[in-house]
Design a protein around this motif. Structure first.
Motif, PDB file in Angstrom:
ATOM      1  N   LYS A  66       1.199  14.313  -8.849  1.00  0.00           N
ATOM      2  CA  LYS A  66       2.042  15.326  -9.106  1.00  0.00           C
ATOM      3  C   LYS A  66       2.234  16.072 -10.697  1.00  0.00           C
ATOM      4  O   LYS A  66       1.507  17.066 -11.259  1.00  0.00           O
ATOM      5  N   GLU A  67       2.030  14.609 -11.310  1.00  0.00           N
ATOM      6  CA  GLU A  67       2.469  14.577 -12.688  1.00  0.00           C
ATOM      7  C   GLU A  67       1.440  15.358 -13.596  1.00  0.00           C
ATOM      8  O   GLU A  67       1.732  16.069 -14.232  1.00  0.00           O
ATOM      9  N   SER A  68       0.465  14.883 -13.893  1.00  0.00           N
ATOM     10  CA  SER A  68      -0.622  14.839 -13.928  1.00  0.00           C
ATOM     11  C   SER A  68      -1.346  16.631 -13.371  1.00  0.00           C
ATOM     12  O   SER A  68      -2.092  17.280 -14.683  1.00  0.00           O
ATOM     13  N   LEU A  69      -1.080  17.064 -12.495  1.00  0.00           N
ATOM     14  CA  LEU A  69      -1.144  18.519 -12.053  1.00  0.00           C
ATOM     15  C   LEU A  69      -0.499  19.338 -13.239  1.00  0.00           C
ATOM     16  O   LEU A  69      -1.490  19.657 -13.369  1.00  0.00           O
ATOM     17  N   LEU A  70       0.298  18.686 -12.920  1.00  0.00           N
ATOM     18  CA  LEU A  70       1.664  19.839 -13.966  1.00  0.00           C
ATOM     19  C   LEU A  70       1.218  19.439 -15.600  1.00  0.00           C
ATOM     20  O   LEU A  70       1.190  20.664 -16.481  1.00  0.00           O
ATOM     21  N   SER A 122       1.061   8.761  -6.103  1.00  0.00           N
ATOM     22  CA  SER A 122       1.052  10.169  -5.719  1.00  0.00           C
ATOM     23  C   SER A 122       2.091  11.322  -6.833  1.00  0.00           C
ATOM     24  O   SER A 122       1.750  12.378  -6.414  1.00  0.00           O
ATOM     25  N   THR A 123       3.120  10.347  -7.469  1.00  0.00           N
ATOM     26  CA  THR A 123       4.327  10.321  -8.216  1.00  0.00           C
ATOM     27  C   THR A 123       2.869  10.879  -9.321  1.00  0.00           C
ATOM     28  O   THR A 123       2.951  11.865 -10.145  1.00  0.00           O
ATOM     29  N   ALA A 124       1.997  10.159  -9.918  1.00  0.00           N
ATOM     30  CA  ALA A 124       1.232  10.079 -11.086  1.00  0.00           C
ATOM     31  C   ALA A 124       0.299  11.535 -10.510  1.00  0.00           C
ATOM     32  O   ALA A 124      -0.011  11.685 -12.322  1.00  0.00           O
ATOM     33  N   LEU A 135       0.867  -1.008   0.201  1.00  0.00           N
ATOM     34  CA  LEU A 135       0.061   0.048  -0.014  1.00  0.00           C
ATOM     35  C   LEU A 135       0.979   1.579   0.064  1.00  0.00           C
ATOM     36  O   LEU A 135       0.657   2.074  -0.760  1.00  0.00           O
ATOM     37  N   HIS A 136       1.940   1.320   0.273  1.00  0.00           N
ATOM     38  CA  HIS A 136       2.923   1.935   0.974  1.00  0.00           C
ATOM     39  C   HIS A 136       3.309   2.726  -0.830  1.00  0.00           C
ATOM     40  O   HIS A 136       3.458   3.577  -1.242  1.00  0.00           O
ATOM     41  N   ASP A 137       3.599   1.544  -1.433  1.00  0.00           N
ATOM     42  CA  ASP A 137       4.730   2.327  -2.884  1.00  0.00           C
ATOM     43  C   ASP A 137       3.311   2.064  -3.556  1.00  0.00           C
ATOM     44  O   ASP A 137       3.184   2.468  -4.749  1.00  0.00           O
ATOM     45  N   GLU A 138       1.875   2.180  -4.057  1.00  0.00           N
ATOM     46  CA  GLU A 138       0.601   2.113  -4.607  1.00  0.00           C
ATOM     47  C   GLU A 138       0.024   3.457  -4.033  1.00  0.00           C
ATOM     48  O   GLU A 138       0.637   4.637  -5.065  1.00  0.00           O
ATOM     49  N   ALA A 139       0.844   4.181  -2.930  1.00  0.00           N
ATOM     50  CA  ALA A 139       0.160   5.503  -2.618  1.00  0.00           C
ATOM     51  C   ALA A 139       1.436   6.237  -3.158  1.00  0.00           C
ATOM     52  O   ALA A 139       0.877   7.254  -3.749  1.00  0.00           O
ATOM     53  N   SER A 140       2.701   5.645  -3.038  1.00  0.00           N
ATOM     54  CA  SER A 140       3.952   7.064  -3.565  1.00  0.00           C
ATOM     55  C   SER A 140       4.057   6.715  -5.405  1.00  0.00           C
ATOM     56  O   SER A 140       3.999   8.098  -5.777  1.00  0.00           O
ATOM     57  N   ARG A 141       2.968   6.024  -5.530  1.00  0.00           N
ATOM     58  CA  ARG A 141       3.055   5.516  -7.660  1.00  0.00           C
ATOM     59  C   ARG A 141       2.187   6.556  -7.719  1.00  0.00           C
ATOM     60  O   ARG A 141       2.164   7.710  -8.444  1.00  0.00           O
TER      61      ARG A 141
END
Length: 193
Positions: free
Chosen positions: A30-34, A26-28, A18-24
Motif C-alpha cells: 500500500k505504501e509503495s502504491l501511494l 500488504s502494508t509495504a 506467515l500471517h505477520d509476513e502477509a500483513s507486513r
C-alpha cells in the motif's frame, strides 16, 4: 504423543509467522502504491511547469523534442503524468488506488498486464456478466449433493419463468422468431423491474 503437539505448535507458529509476513507485505505494498502515485503526480506537475517554460523559451513545437531528448519515459507516459496532475489537485485523494486504476478511471489507455488481458479485447456484453452473477447465486442449487430437496424445489420455482423463456429462445430455429422471443423476454423483464 509429543509429536502431534510439536507439529501443532510448529504449524501454529508457521501460520502466525506467515500471517505477520502477509500483513507486513500488504502494508509495504500500500505504501509503495501511494509512493508510485505521488511520484507520477509530482512528475506530472513538474512536466506541466516545464512545458510552459519550454514553450515560452523555444516555441510550441519544441516541447515534444524536449520530452524525447530529456525525459526517460515515453511521450505517452509524460502526457499521462500531466493529465494525472491536472485532474487531481492533491495526490492524497488517490490513496488506495494503483496507477493503472487511476488511468482506467481517467480513460487513459494502458498496456495490458498479460497476454490474457490483450486477448480479451472488448469488454463482455452485459448479458454475459448477468449470467455469471446468476450462476454464482444459484451455485448451491446446482450442487445436488449438498442442496436439500426444499432448496432445489425453491430454485426451480424461482427460475421457471427464465427457463421457459430461454428454452423457447434456444429451441427456435428461425431468426425472426428468435428476435420476437428476445423482445418478449426484454418486455417482460422491464415490466417486472
Amino acid at each position: 504423543m509429543n509429536a502431534p503437539i510439536n507439529t501443532a505448535a510448529s504449524a501454529e507458529s508457521e501460520i502466525n509467522r506467515l500471517h505477520d509476513e502477509a500483513s507486513r507485505l500488504s502494508t509495504a505494498s500500500k505504501e509503495s502504491l501511494l509512493g508510485a502515485l505521488a511520484a507520477a503526480w509530482q512528475a506530472g506537475r513538474l512536466l506541466i511547469e516545464e512545458k510552459e517554460r519550454v514553450r515560452q523559451k523555444m516555441g510550441r513545437g519544441a516541447w515534444l523534442l524536449w520530452v524525447e531528448q530529456r525525459f526517460h519515459g515515453s511521450i505517452r507516459t509524460a502526457q499521462n503524468y500531466m493529465r494525472l496532475a491536472q485532474t487531481f489537485p492533491d495526490v492524497s485523494v488517490l490513496q488506495g488506488l494503483s496507477l493503472r486504476q487511476i488511468y482506467y478511471r481517467l480513460q487513459i489507455p494502458t498496456e495490458p498486464k498479460s497476454r490474457l488481458e490483450s486477448a480479451r479485447g472488448q469488454p463482455l456484453p452485459a448479458r454475459i456478466l448477468l449470467v455469471g452473477k446468476l450462476l454464482e447465486e444459484i451455485r448451491p442449487c446446482l450442487d445436488t449433493h449438498y442442496a436439500t430437496t426444499e432448496q432445489l424445489d425453491s430454485c426451480r420455482r424461482d427460475l421457471r419463468p427464465l427457463y421457459e423463456q430461454l428454452r423457447r429462445l434456444f429451441e427456435t430455429k428461425k431468426a425472426g422468431i428468435v428476435l420476437k422471443n428476445a423482445r418478449i423476454i426484454q418486455d417482460k423483464a422491464s415490466r417486472r423491474w
